[in-house]
Design an enzyme around this catalytic site. Sequence first.
Site, PDB file in Angstrom:
ATOM      1  N   SER A  61      -5.087   2.468   4.327  1.00  0.00           N
ATOM      2  CA  SER A  61      -5.106   1.926   2.884  1.00  0.00           C
ATOM      3  C   SER A  61      -5.188   0.277   3.066  1.00  0.00           C
ATOM      4  CB  SER A  61      -3.854   2.463   2.092  1.00  0.00           C
ATOM      5  OG  SER A  61      -4.149   1.832   0.790  1.00  0.00           O
ATOM      6  N   HIS A  84       7.229  -7.129  -2.388  1.00  0.00           N
ATOM      7  CA  HIS A  84       6.865  -6.547  -1.031  1.00  0.00           C
ATOM      8  C   HIS A  84       7.868  -7.171  -0.082  1.00  0.00           C
ATOM      9  CE1 HIS A  84       3.463  -4.479  -2.265  1.00  0.00           C
ATOM     10  NE2 HIS A  84       2.499  -5.631  -2.326  1.00  0.00           N
ATOM     11  N   LYS A 101       0.733  -1.190   0.013  1.00  0.00           N
ATOM     12  CA  LYS A 101      -0.155   0.119   0.094  1.00  0.00           C
ATOM     13  C   LYS A 101       0.858   1.385   0.037  1.00  0.00           C
ATOM     14  CE  LYS A 101      -3.373  -0.926  -0.601  1.00  0.00           C
ATOM     15  NZ  LYS A 101      -3.735  -1.805  -1.813  1.00  0.00           N
TER      16      LYS A 101
HETATM   17  P1  A3P Z   1      -5.117   4.542  -0.917  1.00  0.00           P
HETATM   18  O1  A3P Z   1      -5.988   3.171  -0.436  1.00  0.00           O
HETATM   19  O2  A3P Z   1      -4.743   5.412   0.493  1.00  0.00           O
HETATM   20  O3  A3P Z   1      -5.903   5.501  -1.917  1.00  0.00           O
HETATM   21  P2  A3P Z   1      -0.156  -0.222  -3.710  1.00  0.00           P
HETATM   22  O4  A3P Z   1      -0.042  -0.122  -5.157  1.00  0.00           O
HETATM   23  O5  A3P Z   1       1.263  -0.325  -3.000  1.00  0.00           O
HETATM   24  O6  A3P Z   1      -1.192  -1.114  -3.300  1.00  0.00           O
HETATM   25  O7  A3P Z   1      -0.870   1.089  -3.097  1.00  0.00           O
HETATM   26  C1  A3P Z   1      -1.973   1.402  -3.329  1.00  0.00           C
HETATM   27  C2  A3P Z   1      -2.237   2.867  -2.736  1.00  0.00           C
HETATM   28  O8  A3P Z   1      -1.560   3.707  -3.972  1.00  0.00           O
HETATM   29  C3  A3P Z   1      -3.768   3.172  -2.721  1.00  0.00           C
HETATM   30  O9  A3P Z   1      -3.930   4.169  -1.495  1.00  0.00           O
HETATM   31  C4  A3P Z   1      -4.216   3.726  -4.198  1.00  0.00           C
HETATM   32  O10 A3P Z   1      -5.107   4.784  -4.297  1.00  0.00           O
HETATM   33  C5  A3P Z   1      -2.657   4.627  -4.194  1.00  0.00           C
HETATM   34  N1  A3P Z   1      -2.334   4.924  -5.801  1.00  0.00           N
HETATM   35  C6  A3P Z   1      -2.464   4.099  -6.674  1.00  0.00           C
HETATM   36  N2  A3P Z   1      -2.080   4.722  -7.764  1.00  0.00           N
HETATM   37  C7  A3P Z   1      -1.951   6.124  -7.467  1.00  0.00           C
HETATM   38  C8  A3P Z   1      -1.503   7.578  -8.269  1.00  0.00           C
HETATM   39  N3  A3P Z   1      -1.459   7.316  -9.545  1.00  0.00           N
HETATM   40  N4  A3P Z   1      -1.328   8.521  -7.411  1.00  0.00           N
HETATM   41  C9  A3P Z   1      -1.511   8.317  -6.175  1.00  0.00           C
HETATM   42  N5  A3P Z   1      -1.723   7.331  -5.204  1.00  0.00           N
HETATM   43  C10 A3P Z   1      -1.961   6.347  -5.914  1.00  0.00           C
END
Ligand code: A3P
Length: 300
Positions: free
Chosen positions: A143, A113, A53
């Site tokens: 998240s 991860h 996340k």
């Molecule tokens: P939130 O749940 O806070 O919205 P991962 O890819 O490591 O699983 O992380 C997911 C998190 O990154 C989510 O956070 C998601 O919305 C956010 N995320 C994904 N793409 C993004 C982008 N282009 N800009 C900002 N945040 C992004």
Amino acid sequence: MSHFNKDIMDIPTLKATVLLHGIPISAESAENWERVTDFQARPDDVIIATYPKAGTTWASEIVDTIYCEGNLEKCRRDTIYNRVPFLEFKIPDMPTGVEILEGKPSPRLVKTHLPIQLMPESFWDKKSKVIYIARNAKDVAVSYYFFHKIVKALPDPGPWDSFLDNYMKGYVCYGSWHDHVKGWWEKRYDHNILYLFYEDMKENPKREIRKMLHFLEIDMSEDIVEKIVHHTSFEEMKNNDMANYKTLPKDILDQTTTNFMRKGIAGDWKNHFTVAQNETFDEDYKRQMSDIDLHFRTEI
Ligand code: A3P
């Protein structure tokens, strides 16, 4: 480092995990562990490493778009999980991350991860490049909580209060956030590692993409960089089915109640932490992070 004993494995958030060298890892992934440990890296592999996340998908889309030289059609050739396969991924009836990666031509982009101490040695032997993205602990907690609700391979997170408590103790898949960010930070000069922060990417994506380009030794025109910034913005990625995981079946990821692309901001924790939870968290954080010169912003 956190120490776990067998008794904690009854904790609901650790269901479906096993301890691997003291780290709770998905039991499925652990079954394939030898293949992960023996993974044969290539010198031109680029690894996107994160605690869950922290912005893995965002960084993955950025790096793939860099490698496609800003050709957006090419970026849409496949889903993000096929363009940047997940090293330790294993669920029934699907090819494992290792299998997908072994079949890929170079240069490969790899998602993981894993905490640094569990990384396959071959990445270090081959001097592969790693981009590590770190995100502040509070936004990751929120998240990760919502993610547990939509990913079928993860247990139900239970009430927010108890999830937060378990997360602070590292009783979640991949273990302690604190140990993860510290482990990678401490070793960042020992290997080919670029350590970046989600909050910096939010604040100024172009500046952080430039850092990636420099690290990857790639020259790129301002026009293409601008194009990458736009293509990898939250709004664009949210509406891009090749990036938003909407192509996954509901029995793997059910986005009916919460989207994978949920909010994409720094500071959403303020909408979820109570004052009391915040005080407890800050106190615990100070204790766990006092031994390291590593600082996060919880808002920008
Ligand atoms: P939130 O749940 O806070 O919205 P991962 O890819 O490591 O699983 O992380 C997911 C998190 O990154 C989510 O956070 C998601 O919305 C956010 N995320 C994904 N793409 C993004 C982008 N282009 N800009 C900002 N945040 C992004």
